[in-house]
Design a protein around this motif. Structure first.
Motif, PDB file in Angstrom:
ATOM      1  N   LEU A   1      -9.357   0.732  -9.019  1.00 39.17           N
ATOM      2  CA  LEU A   1      -8.430  -0.350  -8.711  1.00 39.17           C
ATOM      3  C   LEU A   1      -8.186  -0.375  -7.206  1.00 39.17           C
ATOM      4  O   LEU A   1      -8.018   0.687  -6.585  1.00 39.17           O
ATOM      5  N   ALA A   2      -8.152  -1.563  -6.612  1.00 43.24           N
ATOM      6  CA  ALA A   2      -7.896  -1.716  -5.180  1.00 43.24           C
ATOM      7  C   ALA A   2      -6.759  -2.703  -4.976  1.00 43.24           C
ATOM      8  O   ALA A   2      -6.848  -3.860  -5.401  1.00 43.24           O
ATOM      9  N   LEU A   3      -5.687  -2.250  -4.336  1.00 38.73           N
ATOM     10  CA  LEU A   3      -4.492  -3.067  -4.126  1.00 38.73           C
ATOM     11  C   LEU A   3      -4.451  -3.588  -2.696  1.00 38.73           C
ATOM     12  O   LEU A   3      -4.711  -2.846  -1.745  1.00 38.73           O
TER      13      LEU A   3
ATOM     14  N   HIS B   1      -4.665   5.701 -17.986  1.00 38.68           N
ATOM     15  CA  HIS B   1      -6.098   5.631 -18.282  1.00 38.68           C
ATOM     16  C   HIS B   1      -6.956   6.427 -17.302  1.00 38.68           C
ATOM     17  O   HIS B   1      -8.186   6.344 -17.368  1.00 38.68           O
ATOM     18  N   HIS B   2      -6.329   7.180 -16.411  1.00 39.78           N
ATOM     19  CA  HIS B   2      -7.057   8.015 -15.447  1.00 39.78           C
ATOM     20  C   HIS B   2      -7.994   7.178 -14.571  1.00 39.78           C
ATOM     21  O   HIS B   2      -9.193   7.440 -14.460  1.00 39.78           O
ATOM     22  N   ILE B   3      -7.423   6.161 -13.891  1.00 40.40           N
ATOM     23  CA  ILE B   3      -8.211   5.271 -13.042  1.00 40.40           C
ATOM     24  C   ILE B   3      -7.751   5.438 -11.587  1.00 40.40           C
ATOM     25  O   ILE B   3      -6.567   5.228 -11.290  1.00 40.40           O
TER      26      ILE B   3
ATOM     27  N   VAL C   1     -11.924  -3.358  -9.543  1.00 41.09           N
ATOM     28  CA  VAL C   1     -10.899  -4.330  -9.914  1.00 41.09           C
ATOM     29  C   VAL C   1      -9.978  -4.524  -8.707  1.00 41.09           C
ATOM     30  O   VAL C   1      -9.245  -3.615  -8.311  1.00 41.09           O
ATOM     31  N   LEU C   2     -10.051  -5.702  -8.121  1.00 37.03           N
ATOM     32  CA  LEU C   2      -9.243  -6.046  -6.954  1.00 37.03           C
ATOM     33  C   LEU C   2      -7.966  -6.721  -7.419  1.00 37.03           C
ATOM     34  O   LEU C   2      -8.014  -7.674  -8.201  1.00 37.03           O
TER      35      LEU C   2
END
Length: 553
Positions: free
Chosen positions: A217-219, A239-241, A283-284
């Motif tokens: 994941l990228a915020l 979910h260990h992401i 996932v952006l």
């Protein structure tokens, strides 16, 4: 003469344009207007003098006035407002106006403009302000005497909407003294409404997540505006992401969160890359490429973009993109509703990489730039605000500085102008008078906006300016050396300090070791006015920490 001219019979009262402008700004939530005045601005200043709830703040330069307005826009929600006069006033202002556009800060830039008869004529200080501001704003327009609130409210709506940014409104000279009847039935400006993400693409995202073994994941800045940090933190942990963030999204997820993987683009970004380069799905979330292009770091895998607008991306290199376009909150809600098993990431390995990175960011010197930041973090309260300038130290701050929440570290990364730190701290203190505020600047950036210390003195603002003095434009020197070029044009001075024990009325405390620096900081934060604490360091610590590659060639 009265500011109001009474209408005859049933005609509405007529009010001076200057008063209408000031009241419209006040009504939309503007507390300060920053700038350097002109003759054409005098009527507006007088209207602010007699209007409760809004004040004019004289700055030493129009560019820094716009930076102050930018930061007010970030912290207060209403657009920040700044002013510059014809020609050089407008061009000076443009640096900060461009900053608001690319740092996504709502801002209204006001400038003098020629009267209609003189537009296009050859005259002193005469340039086309509409053309000047067109590339660095979301819109540029000019005031009309019978549409004051309509034009300013429209400017604010555009500045606040979508990805926020700057809008320019020209003020034809002489119009300030004209009378007209203002509209009183207009709703206050607010950002436009965006629909929820379509169910079909949300399901595509969920299917991609379910199929992925190692998503990341990228915020980005949009996630900050949407306020989705808590939801993402819970989802990632469940979910260990791993989660990476852009520099201006610092504070969205805690640095000690088990899934925190680091900041893109800044110091030791190659260490952050050891995580995201393993991913099979990116996932952006509210990711804005203005800070760092996706192509510059993401592996060539499927991409999901959760945002209110489509992603700017090289589709030949990344042909498989799922656009979850709509409100970021609706996209995140669909993301968090995904039913799936825990992913294949080794959380202990992620923890080890994170700890090793932060261990290296303690630095090699007993009192180098890393130690300066460590001691400052000890002294500055958790709710305090630290702004920073642009330079090698910014890359350290981006990766190293623990940030408890968005807005407690303020930088420019979309625009990245040197000279940002001091005016940003002044604006932050005006917006948050009850918290400690400091700025961290290099000695190069300090020289670009040191004049605003006089503004801090005049306003009596107790901000602390930490100057990291290494007499070196370190980022450029390192790039020279990587090309095996001689060091040329980057030393700021041969040796020594910024000079003197008092600059523009601001006392200077100097330190060259940890304890002395800590004591100087404590004294500075306890003082009722602005203070400078100068840390004398070597720039060589940066060499092994900054300008690392986010992904292999």
């Amino acid at each position: 003469m009265s500011e109001t001219r009474t209408g005859s019979g049933s005609a509405p009262e007529k009010i001076k344009v200057a008063r209408q402008v000031v009241e419209a700004l006040r009504d939309m939530g503007v507390r300060y207007v920053f700038g350097v005045p002109s003759g054409g601005w005098v009527d507006y200043m007088e209207a602010m003098r007699v209007t409760e709830g809004i004040d004019f703040v004289l700055t030493t330069h129009e560019g820094t006035a716009a930076i102050m307005a930018d930061v007010c826009g970030r912290l207060n929600g209403a657009p920040g407002v700044c002013f510059g006069t014809f020609g050089p006033g407008a061009t000076n202002l443009s640096t900060g106006v461009g900053g608001a556009l690319l740092d996504r800060s709502p801002l209204i830039a006001l400038t003098d403009e020629m009267q209609a008869a003189m537009r296009g004529r050859v005259t002193q200080m005469g340039i086309d302000h509409q053309a000047l501001f067109a590339p660095i704003t979301k819109k540029t327009t000019r005031l009309e005497s019978d549409k004051v609130r309509e034009i300013l409210f429209d400017a604010a709506t555009i500045a606040l909407g979508g990805r926020p940014g700057s809008v320019h409104v020209g003020l034809p000279v002489g119009m300030s003294a004209e009378y007209s009847s203002p509209r009183t039935d207009l709703p206050l400006p607010q950002a436009g409404v965006v629909g929820n993400a379509p169910v079909a693409v949300a399901k595509q995202m969920q299917a991609a997540l379910q199929a992925a073994r190692k998503p990341v994941l990228a915020l980005g800045l949009g996630a900050v505006r949407a306020g989705v940090g808590d939801e993402i933190s819970r989802f990632a942990e469940e979910h260990h992401i791993p989660v990476v963030v852009t520099p201006m999204a610092k504070g969205m997820i805690a640095e000690d969160h088990p899934c925190y993987a680091g900041v893109l683009f800044h110091a030791l970004s190659d260490e952050v890359g050891k995580t995201h380069q393993q991913s099979d799905l990116v996932v952006l979330i509210g990711y804005d490429p203005v800070e760092f292009n996706v192509e510059s770091w993401a592996p060539n895998v499927k991409v999901v973009n959760v945002d209110d607008q489509p992603l700017d991306l090289d589709r030949t290199a990344y042909p498989d993109v799922i656009e979850v376009t709509g409100t970021i909150t609706s996209g995140v809600a669909a993301l968090c509703a995904t039913e799936m098993a825990t992913k294949d990431w080794d959380v202990e390995a992620l923890k080890a990489r994170r700890q090793a990175m932060f261990e290296r960011l303690k630095g090699a010197d007993e009192f180098g730039p890393c130690a300066v930041l460590d001691v400052l973090r000890e002294v500055l309260p958790e709710d305090g605000i630290m702004t920073c300038d642009v330079g090698a130290h910014t890359h350290l701050i981006g990766q190293k500085w623990p940030t408890p929440a968005p807005g407690r570290q303020i930088m420019t990364n979309g625009w990245s102008t040197m000279g940002f730190g001091i005016p940003a701290a002044i604006a932050a203190k005006l917006c948050r008078p009850n918290v400690d505020v400091c700025t961290v600047v290099g000695d190069g950036g300090f020289l670009m906006s040191a004049g605003e210390l006089a503004t801090a003195v005049r306003l009596g603002l107790p901000i602390v300016t930490i100057v990291i003095t290494d007499n070196d434009l370190a980022l450029i020197r390192i790039k020279q050396q990587k090309k095996q070029n001689p060091i040329y044009g980057t030393p700021i001075r041969a040796a020594g300090t910024i000079g003197g024990d008092n600059i523009f009325g601001v006392p200077v405390l100097t330190a060259s070791e940890r304890d002395g620096f800590r004591n100087a900081l404590k004294k500075a934060f306890a003082t009722s006015g602005p203070m400078i604490v100068e840390a004398l360091v070597s720039s060589r610590e940066y060499d092994e920490l900054v300008l690392k590659k986010d992904k292999p060639n």
